[in-house]
Design a protein around this motif. Structure first.
Motif, mmCIF file in Angstrom:
data_model
loop_
_atom_site.group_PDB
_atom_site.id
_atom_site.type_symbol
_atom_site.label_atom_id
_atom_site.label_comp_id
_atom_site.label_asym_id
_atom_site.label_seq_id
_atom_site.Cartn_x
_atom_site.Cartn_y
_atom_site.Cartn_z
ATOM 1 N N SER A 82 0.877 -1.120 -0.232
ATOM 2 C CA SER A 82 -0.092 0.119 -0.145
ATOM 3 C C SER A 82 1.062 1.071 0.077
ATOM 4 N N ASP A 83 1.863 1.562 1.097
ATOM 5 C CA ASP A 83 2.483 2.357 1.139
ATOM 6 C C ASP A 83 3.228 2.362 -0.342
ATOM 7 N N GLN A 84 4.143 1.711 -0.731
ATOM 8 C CA GLN A 84 5.380 1.286 -2.330
ATOM 9 C C GLN A 84 3.870 2.186 -3.712
ATOM 10 N N LEU A 85 2.470 1.793 -3.248
ATOM 11 C CA LEU A 85 1.368 2.665 -4.556
ATOM 12 C C LEU A 85 1.299 4.001 -4.295
ATOM 13 N N HIS A 86 1.111 4.053 -3.290
ATOM 14 C CA HIS A 86 1.001 5.370 -2.829
ATOM 15 C C HIS A 86 2.061 6.711 -3.054
ATOM 16 N N LEU A 87 3.539 5.925 -2.645
ATOM 17 C CA LEU A 87 4.340 6.731 -2.228
ATOM 18 C C LEU A 87 5.376 6.852 -3.365
ATOM 19 N N SER A 88 5.645 5.682 -4.143
ATOM 20 C CA SER A 88 6.310 5.456 -5.054
ATOM 21 C C SER A 88 5.339 5.363 -6.442
ATOM 22 N N LEU A 89 4.451 4.009 -6.292
ATOM 23 C CA LEU A 89 4.198 3.884 -7.813
ATOM 24 C C LEU A 89 2.779 5.385 -8.473
ATOM 25 N N ALA A 90 2.394 5.669 -7.427
ATOM 26 C CA ALA A 90 1.529 6.831 -8.590
ATOM 27 C C ALA A 90 2.448 8.192 -8.112
ATOM 28 N N ARG A 91 3.776 8.684 -7.177
ATOM 29 C CA ARG A 91 3.990 9.799 -7.588
ATOM 30 C C ARG A 91 4.907 10.235 -8.539
ATOM 31 N N GLY A 92 5.088 8.346 -9.147
ATOM 32 C CA GLY A 92 6.449 8.241 -10.651
ATOM 33 C C GLY A 92 5.146 7.975 -11.552
ATOM 34 N N ASP A 93 6.117 6.169 -11.139
ATOM 35 C CA ASP A 93 5.561 5.671 -12.979
ATOM 36 C C ASP A 93 3.679 5.871 -13.738
ATOM 37 N N LEU A 94 3.062 6.421 -12.717
ATOM 38 C CA LEU A 94 1.697 6.254 -13.025
ATOM 39 C C LEU A 94 0.738 7.858 -13.586
ATOM 40 N N ALA A 95 1.951 9.257 -13.057
ATOM 41 C CA ALA A 95 2.156 10.260 -13.201
ATOM 42 C C ALA A 95 2.510 10.257 -14.729
ATOM 43 N N VAL A 96 3.699 9.257 -14.745
ATOM 44 C CA VAL A 96 4.852 9.136 -16.160
ATOM 45 C C VAL A 96 3.245 9.364 -17.251
ATOM 46 N N ILE A 97 2.670 8.164 -17.123
ATOM 47 C CA ILE A 97 2.200 7.121 -18.051
ATOM 48 C C ILE A 97 0.595 8.503 -18.548
ATOM 49 N N ALA A 98 0.219 9.038 -17.521
ATOM 50 C CA ALA A 98 -0.475 10.122 -17.219
ATOM 51 C C ALA A 98 -0.816 11.100 -18.340
ATOM 52 N N GLN A 99 1.064 11.843 -18.222
ATOM 53 C CA GLN A 99 1.064 13.023 -19.046
ATOM 54 C C GLN A 99 2.016 12.041 -20.749
ATOM 55 N N ALA A 100 2.087 10.645 -20.510
ATOM 56 C CA ALA A 100 2.722 10.120 -22.354
ATOM 57 C C ALA A 100 1.524 9.829 -22.926
ATOM 58 N N ILE A 101 0.818 9.582 -22.702
ATOM 59 C CA ILE A 101 -0.614 8.780 -22.659
ATOM 60 C C ILE A 101 -0.820 10.418 -24.187
ATOM 61 N N PRO A 102 -1.136 11.242 -23.738
ATOM 62 C CA PRO A 102 -1.557 11.713 -24.500
ATOM 63 C C PRO A 102 -0.647 12.483 -25.522
ATOM 64 N N ALA A 103 0.932 12.865 -24.489
ATOM 65 C CA ALA A 103 1.352 12.873 -25.413
ATOM 66 C C ALA A 103 1.651 12.000 -26.766
ATOM 67 N N TRP A 104 1.801 10.569 -26.210
ATOM 68 C CA TRP A 104 2.064 9.913 -27.492
ATOM 69 C C TRP A 104 0.754 10.243 -28.590
ATOM 70 N N ARG A 105 -0.118 10.530 -27.828
ATOM 71 C CA ARG A 105 -1.968 10.497 -29.397
ATOM 72 C C ARG A 105 -1.518 12.055 -29.890
ATOM 73 N N ASN A 106 -0.799 12.789 -29.139
ATOM 74 C CA ASN A 106 -0.999 14.569 -30.206
ATOM 75 C C ASN A 106 0.544 13.893 -30.908
ATOM 76 N N ALA A 107 1.939 13.244 -30.688
ATOM 77 C CA ALA A 107 2.422 13.117 -31.755
ATOM 78 C C ALA A 107 3.792 14.136 -31.553
ATOM 79 N N ASP A 108 4.328 14.083 -30.252
ATOM 80 C CA ASP A 108 4.942 15.018 -29.071
ATOM 81 C C ASP A 108 5.741 14.759 -28.771
#
Length: 232
Positions: free
Chosen positions: A55-81
């Protein structure tokens, strides 16, 4: 059901389930992401301790790192940025604090890219761009999710649940625990995933971070651990 609720198209839903599956041939089952070292060195020896750790790893590591990256990378791929995609990929590489963490994200990224080459959903140009990065796993996952008729939160849910299933299986093997305990841990993580996704989507570039000092220490110890089941 509310009249305003929109259902995810069946094809996109199935693709997300596929991407979340532990059977996806990217090697996720072979990593514990520090959990094995936590069992050996930090007293994670019970169901409750393993659930709290994940649970700590989910909130302290995954949410603030990988999930935040994916949230920004999906629209970047969709916009060919592509410059944005590269910057996000570079950030993932630079913030992996041990060699085994970096090798994990690079190996899983390459494996997912190889899997994508067997499908027709991604343009050859984007596949070539991804290969040239070379891709980390969050950025490759964002590419895989980008053509789907799914919102970013749905894509993050698939990634997070796939992570949770892999980590639950790692707990079963390394603590060790029984199947019922594993299902209780997975139920807890699943209930907490929506809050982790909301946090990830709210983070700006300046707020995104991957600093988890104890995880980095345990990962370093795991690299020289005498006997181990997992690659991280």
């Amino acid at each position: 059901m509310s009249a305003t609720t929109q259902s995810l198209p069946a094809a996109s839903l199935l693709q997300l389930i596929w991407l979340a599956s532990p059977a996806l041939p990217v090697g996720g089952f072979s990593y514990s992401e520090g959990l094995e070292a936590a069992v050996d060195c930090a007293g994670v020896s019970t169901e409750e301790a393993a659930a709290n750790w994940l649970s700590d790893q989910l909130h302290l590591s995954l949410a603030r790192g990988d999930l935040a990256v994916i949230a920004q990378a999906i629209p970047a791929w969709r916009n060919a940025d592509i410059s944005r995609v590269k910057a996000l990929n570079d950030w993932v590489v630079q913030t992996r604090e041990t060699s085994e963490m970096r090798l994990q994200t690079e190996q899983m990224g390459r494996s997912l890219l190889d899997w994508l080459r067997n499908h027709n959903s991604i343009s050859p140009a984007h596949l070539d761009v991804c290969a040239a990065l070379p891709p980390t796993y969050p950025v490759a996952f964002a590419l895989a999710a980008s053509p789907l008729a799914a919102g970013v939160p749905d894509c993050l849910s698939a990634y997070a649940f796939g992570w949770a299933e892999n980590m639950m299986q790692a707990a079963l093997k390394s603590v060790p625990l029984g199947q019922s305990a594993g299902q209780r841990i997975l139920a807890r993580l699943a209930a907490e995933i929506p809050a982790a996704i909301a946090e990830a989507m709210a983070l700006s570039d300046a707020e995104r971070q991957a600093f988890s000092s104890m995880l980095a220490i345990l990962s370093s110890q795991h690299e020289t651990q005498y006997s181990r089941l997992f690659r991280s």
